[in-house]
Every structure is written in structure tokens, then in C-alpha cells.
Scaffold this motif. Structure first.
Motif, mmCIF file in Angstrom:
data_model
loop_
_atom_site.group_PDB
_atom_site.id
_atom_site.type_symbol
_atom_site.label_atom_id
_atom_site.label_comp_id
_atom_site.label_asym_id
_atom_site.label_seq_id
_atom_site.Cartn_x
_atom_site.Cartn_y
_atom_site.Cartn_z
ATOM 1 N N MET A 1 0.842 -1.173 0.000
ATOM 2 C CA MET A 1 0.000 0.000 0.000
ATOM 3 C C MET A 1 0.892 1.242 0.000
ATOM 4 N N THR A 2 0.649 2.141 -0.921
ATOM 5 C CA THR A 2 1.450 3.356 -1.014
ATOM 6 C C THR A 2 0.593 4.561 -0.660
ATOM 7 N N VAL A 3 1.063 5.307 0.322
ATOM 8 C CA VAL A 3 0.393 6.531 0.734
ATOM 9 C C VAL A 3 1.451 7.616 0.784
ATOM 10 N N MET A 4 1.182 8.725 0.131
ATOM 11 C CA MET A 4 2.144 9.816 0.139
ATOM 12 C C MET A 4 1.798 10.784 1.272
ATOM 13 N N ILE A 5 2.768 11.003 2.129
ATOM 14 C CA ILE A 5 2.630 11.978 3.210
ATOM 15 C C ILE A 5 3.435 13.205 2.793
ATOM 16 N N THR A 6 2.767 14.318 2.651
ATOM 17 C CA THR A 6 3.424 15.526 2.168
ATOM 18 C C THR A 6 3.872 16.423 3.324
ATOM 19 N N ARG A 7 4.706 17.357 2.999
ATOM 20 C CA ARG A 7 5.152 18.355 3.975
ATOM 21 C C ARG A 7 3.948 19.126 4.514
ATOM 22 N N ARG A 8 2.992 19.369 3.645
ATOM 23 C CA ARG A 8 1.781 20.079 4.058
ATOM 24 C C ARG A 8 1.007 19.289 5.117
ATOM 25 N N ASP A 9 0.947 17.961 4.963
ATOM 26 C CA ASP A 9 0.299 17.105 5.959
ATOM 27 C C ASP A 9 0.981 17.250 7.316
ATOM 28 N N LEU A 10 2.299 17.209 7.288
ATOM 29 C CA LEU A 10 3.057 17.298 8.536
ATOM 30 C C LEU A 10 2.936 18.686 9.156
ATOM 31 N N ASP A 11 2.940 19.714 8.324
ATOM 32 C CA ASP A 11 2.754 21.083 8.826
ATOM 33 C C ASP A 11 1.380 21.233 9.474
ATOM 34 N N TYR A 12 0.372 20.614 8.880
ATOM 35 C CA TYR A 12 -0.969 20.649 9.459
ATOM 36 C C TYR A 12 -0.947 20.089 10.881
ATOM 37 N N LEU A 13 -0.326 18.916 11.061
ATOM 38 C CA LEU A 13 -0.235 18.331 12.399
ATOM 39 C C LEU A 13 0.501 19.257 13.355
ATOM 40 N N ARG A 14 1.630 19.764 12.925
ATOM 41 C CA ARG A 14 2.457 20.618 13.791
ATOM 42 C C ARG A 14 1.712 21.882 14.216
ATOM 43 N N ASN A 15 0.843 22.386 13.371
ATOM 44 C CA ASN A 15 0.068 23.575 13.724
ATOM 45 C C ASN A 15 -0.995 23.287 14.778
ATOM 46 N N LEU A 16 -1.316 22.019 14.983
ATOM 47 C CA LEU A 16 -2.302 21.648 15.994
ATOM 48 C C LEU A 16 -1.719 21.539 17.390
ATOM 49 N N TYR A 17 -0.420 21.360 17.498
ATOM 50 C CA TYR A 17 0.197 21.116 18.812
ATOM 51 C C TYR A 17 -0.133 22.183 19.846
ATOM 52 N N PRO A 18 0.021 23.468 19.531
ATOM 53 C CA PRO A 18 -0.291 24.478 20.552
ATOM 54 C C PRO A 18 -1.766 24.441 20.984
ATOM 55 N N GLU A 19 -2.653 24.268 20.018
ATOM 56 C CA GLU A 19 -4.090 24.236 20.319
ATOM 57 C C GLU A 19 -4.454 23.066 21.223
ATOM 58 N N LEU A 20 -3.788 21.926 21.000
ATOM 59 C CA LEU A 20 -4.087 20.718 21.772
ATOM 60 C C LEU A 20 -3.155 20.545 22.968
ATOM 61 N N ASP A 21 -2.279 21.521 23.173
ATOM 62 C CA ASP A 21 -1.312 21.495 24.277
ATOM 63 C C ASP A 21 -0.435 20.238 24.226
ATOM 64 N N ILE A 22 0.125 20.008 23.040
ATOM 65 C CA ILE A 22 0.995 18.855 22.807
ATOM 66 C C ILE A 22 2.398 19.360 22.511
ATOM 67 N N GLN A 23 3.376 18.740 23.143
ATOM 68 C CA GLN A 23 4.772 19.048 22.859
ATOM 69 C C GLN A 23 5.129 18.485 21.482
ATOM 70 N N ASP A 24 6.193 18.980 20.893
ATOM 71 C CA ASP A 24 6.642 18.433 19.609
ATOM 72 C C ASP A 24 6.874 16.935 19.743
ATOM 73 N N ILE A 25 6.512 16.214 18.684
ATOM 74 C CA ILE A 25 6.724 14.768 18.673
ATOM 75 C C ILE A 25 7.689 14.433 17.547
ATOM 76 N N PRO A 26 8.331 13.272 17.606
ATOM 77 C CA PRO A 26 9.275 12.893 16.553
ATOM 78 C C PRO A 26 8.602 12.824 15.176
ATOM 79 N N SER A 27 9.370 13.133 14.151
ATOM 80 C CA SER A 27 8.825 13.136 12.790
ATOM 81 C C SER A 27 8.308 11.762 12.379
ATOM 82 N N GLN A 28 8.926 10.695 12.877
ATOM 83 C CA GLN A 28 8.415 9.362 12.553
ATOM 84 C C GLN A 28 7.012 9.161 13.127
#
Length: 77
Positions: A1-28
């Protein structure tokens, strides 16, 4: 199964951290979360596909309050 994870996908997650009070997590972890949510992988498959050598650590994150909050938030969007 091939799924492409883009930089935009990862940026979306990272933008949620402050709102959800989550510390940075590893890129993996970020990649595994996107595979879990978009790729139809189960937790351990997503962790392996993201290149983790110890997928149990990702399982622990997914079961944590931070992991649950992040995954639930993205699923509801």
C-alpha cells in the motif's frame, strides 16, 4: 500500500500542537499518525511503514492522552 505523506500534511499536524497542548513529537510519529489516519494501516503497520524500529513506542504514544487527542481531532475534521 502506497500513501504519500506531504510536507503540508506534517505542517498541518504541527500547527495543531499548541491548540491541543501537545509538545513536539518525533517526525516518525507524525508520519505514522498520517499513515494511520489516511493509509488504512493499523498502529503497528503505520509505525513500521514510518521507519520505526520499536513500534511499541508508537503504540504507547497513540494510547496516551496527547496521542488520543491528536488522532481524535484530525479524524473529526
Amino acid at each position: 500500500m502506497t500513501v504519500m505523506i506531504t510536507r503540508r500534511d506534517l505542517d498541518y499536524l504541527r500547527n495543531l500542537y499548541p491548540e491541543l497542548d501537545i509538545q513536539d513529537i518525533p517526525s516518525q510519529y507524525e508520519k505514522a499518525i498520517m499513515l494511520l489516519l489516511r493509509g488504512g494501516y493499523n498502529v503497528l503497520e503505520a509505525a513500521r511503514a514510518a521507519g520505526m524500529t520499536n513500534p511499541r513506542l508508537f503504540r504507547q504514544f497513540v494510547d496516551s492522552p496527547e496521542g488520543e487527542a491528536l488522532i481524535c481531532y484530525v479524524r473529526e475534521r
